[in-house]
Scaffold this motif. Structure first.
Motif, PDB file in Angstrom:
ATOM      1  N   TYR A 136       7.271  13.483   4.540  1.00  0.00           N
ATOM      2  CA  TYR A 136       8.354  13.785   5.472  1.00  0.00           C
ATOM      3  C   TYR A 136       9.481  12.754   5.356  1.00  0.00           C
ATOM      4  O   TYR A 136      10.669  13.108   5.363  1.00  0.00           O
ATOM      5  N   ASP A 137       9.113  11.476   5.243  1.00  0.00           N
ATOM      6  CA  ASP A 137      10.126  10.432   5.111  1.00  0.00           C
ATOM      7  C   ASP A 137      10.934  10.604   3.826  1.00  0.00           C
ATOM      8  O   ASP A 137      12.155  10.412   3.816  1.00  0.00           O
ATOM      9  N   ALA A 155       7.688  20.279   7.042  1.00  0.00           N
ATOM     10  CA  ALA A 155       7.088  18.976   6.749  1.00  0.00           C
ATOM     11  C   ALA A 155       6.685  18.248   8.032  1.00  0.00           C
ATOM     12  O   ALA A 155       5.634  17.593   8.088  1.00  0.00           O
ATOM     13  N   LEU A 156       7.511  18.354   9.067  1.00  0.00           N
ATOM     14  CA  LEU A 156       7.180  17.713  10.336  1.00  0.00           C
ATOM     15  C   LEU A 156       5.958  18.361  10.982  1.00  0.00           C
ATOM     16  O   LEU A 156       5.116  17.667  11.570  1.00  0.00           O
ATOM     17  N   MET A 157       5.829  19.678  10.854  1.00  0.00           N
ATOM     18  CA  MET A 157       4.662  20.359  11.408  1.00  0.00           C
ATOM     19  C   MET A 157       3.388  19.941  10.675  1.00  0.00           C
ATOM     20  O   MET A 157       2.337  19.731  11.296  1.00  0.00           O
ATOM     21  N   ARG A 158       3.454  19.801   9.349  1.00  0.00           N
ATOM     22  CA  ARG A 158       2.280  19.328   8.603  1.00  0.00           C
ATOM     23  C   ARG A 158       1.894  17.916   9.043  1.00  0.00           C
ATOM     24  O   ARG A 158       0.709  17.590   9.142  1.00  0.00           O
ATOM     25  N   ILE A 185       6.874  11.579  16.340  1.00  0.00           N
ATOM     26  CA  ILE A 185       6.953  13.023  16.072  1.00  0.00           C
ATOM     27  C   ILE A 185       7.678  13.733  17.213  1.00  0.00           C
ATOM     28  O   ILE A 185       8.489  14.643  16.980  1.00  0.00           O
ATOM     29  N   ILE A 186       7.400  13.329  18.436  1.00  0.00           N
ATOM     30  CA  ILE A 186       8.074  13.948  19.590  1.00  0.00           C
ATOM     31  C   ILE A 186       9.578  13.719  19.518  1.00  0.00           C
ATOM     32  O   ILE A 186      10.382  14.635  19.764  1.00  0.00           O
ATOM     33  N   VAL A 187       9.972  12.500  19.161  1.00  0.00           N
ATOM     34  CA  VAL A 187      11.408  12.190  19.040  1.00  0.00           C
ATOM     35  C   VAL A 187      12.025  13.002  17.921  1.00  0.00           C
ATOM     36  O   VAL A 187      13.126  13.570  18.068  1.00  0.00           O
ATOM     37  N   GLU A 188      11.359  13.079  16.775  1.00  0.00           N
ATOM     38  CA  GLU A 188      11.883  13.839  15.641  1.00  0.00           C
ATOM     39  C   GLU A 188      12.000  15.327  15.979  1.00  0.00           C
ATOM     40  O   GLU A 188      12.974  15.982  15.613  1.00  0.00           O
ATOM     41  N   ALA A 189      11.015  15.861  16.671  1.00  0.00           N
ATOM     42  CA  ALA A 189      11.028  17.290  16.999  1.00  0.00           C
ATOM     43  C   ALA A 189      12.207  17.646  17.893  1.00  0.00           C
ATOM     44  O   ALA A 189      12.804  18.723  17.759  1.00  0.00           O
TER      45      ALA A 189
END
Length: 227
Positions: A15-16, A36-39, A89-93
């Motif tokens: 993801y990065d 990618a974030l979901m994986r 992940i919460i922030v990215e979502a």
């Protein structure tokens, strides 16, 4: 200290790397980054479940002196790192969709549950097919034995009964079979079609050869006239 309880977080690294290659303003890039974030979130949920399952047993082993406290400290450090990872992940979502950070981990858990159910179903189907395949030879052999047994007893009674009651019919002409006579070969529909195709190809080749031969003769005649 950094935990070594889990291996490298490959979905996070991927993801990065993708985040440096694509932008959210690009629709195609946003789709790739979302997947990618979901994986990455699915992997985190797997690790959360693993810690919840293994930590109580590990604590009991430490209390009983079976293992040292270093292992418990390691899993505790992994748990703390996982909490920070979930917050990221919460922030990215939320960058992708407003409010997605509140539900992304739940969605990842549902997706993981669906994957596990599919794997369990596929495994059950494979085991059932293997069991049926193992039982098939025994069933076939039992059926053959049953048929041979029934023929052994039933045919004798039938033959004896036929000799006692069957009368000759003068309208039936007796056919003497020749043991040396060849039995015609039974061909499948595919073989018949293949033979027909080969015969048609041979016939077409013969016709083309005759046409070429006739054309060659005419050319020779024309050449003679020219001379």
């Amino acid at each position: 200290m950094a935990s070594t309880y889990f291996g490298e977080h490959l979905p996070k690294r991927q993801y990065d790397e993708l985040s440096e290659m694509y932008e959210l303003s690009d629709p195609w890039g946003a789709k790739i980054l979302t997947q990618a974030l979901m994986r990455r979130a699915v992997t985190d949920v797997q690790r959360i479940i693993q810690i919840r399952d293994e930590k109580p047993s590990l604590q009991n082993l430490v209390r009983s002196g079976v293992v040292g406290e270093a292992m418990l400290e390691n899993i505790t450090a992994a748990e703390n790192e996982l909490e920070k990872e979930c917050q990221e992940i919460i922030v990215e979502a939320d960058l992708y969709r407003d409010g997605w950070g509140k539900s992304i981990l739940n969605e990842a858990g549902q997706f993981l549950q669906m994957q596990n159910q599919q794997k369990a179903q596929q495994m059950a189907q494979a085991q059932a097919a293997q069991a049926a395949q193992q039982q098939q030879p025994a069933t076939v052999s039992g059926t053959k034995a049953k048929h041979s047994h029934s023929h052994g007893h039933g045919d004798a009674g039938a033959h004896s009964h036929s000799h006692d009651h069957v009368e000759e019919n003068p309208n039936i002409t007796e056919i003497d079979g020749d043991e040396d006579e060849e039995v015609p070969e039974l061909l499948s529909q595919e073989e018949l079609q293949a033979r027909a195709d080969r015969a048609a190809a041979e016939l077409l080749a013969e016709e083309e050869a005759s046409v070429k031969k006739a054309g060659g003769g005419k050319k020779n005649n024309k050449g003679g006239k020219k001379k």
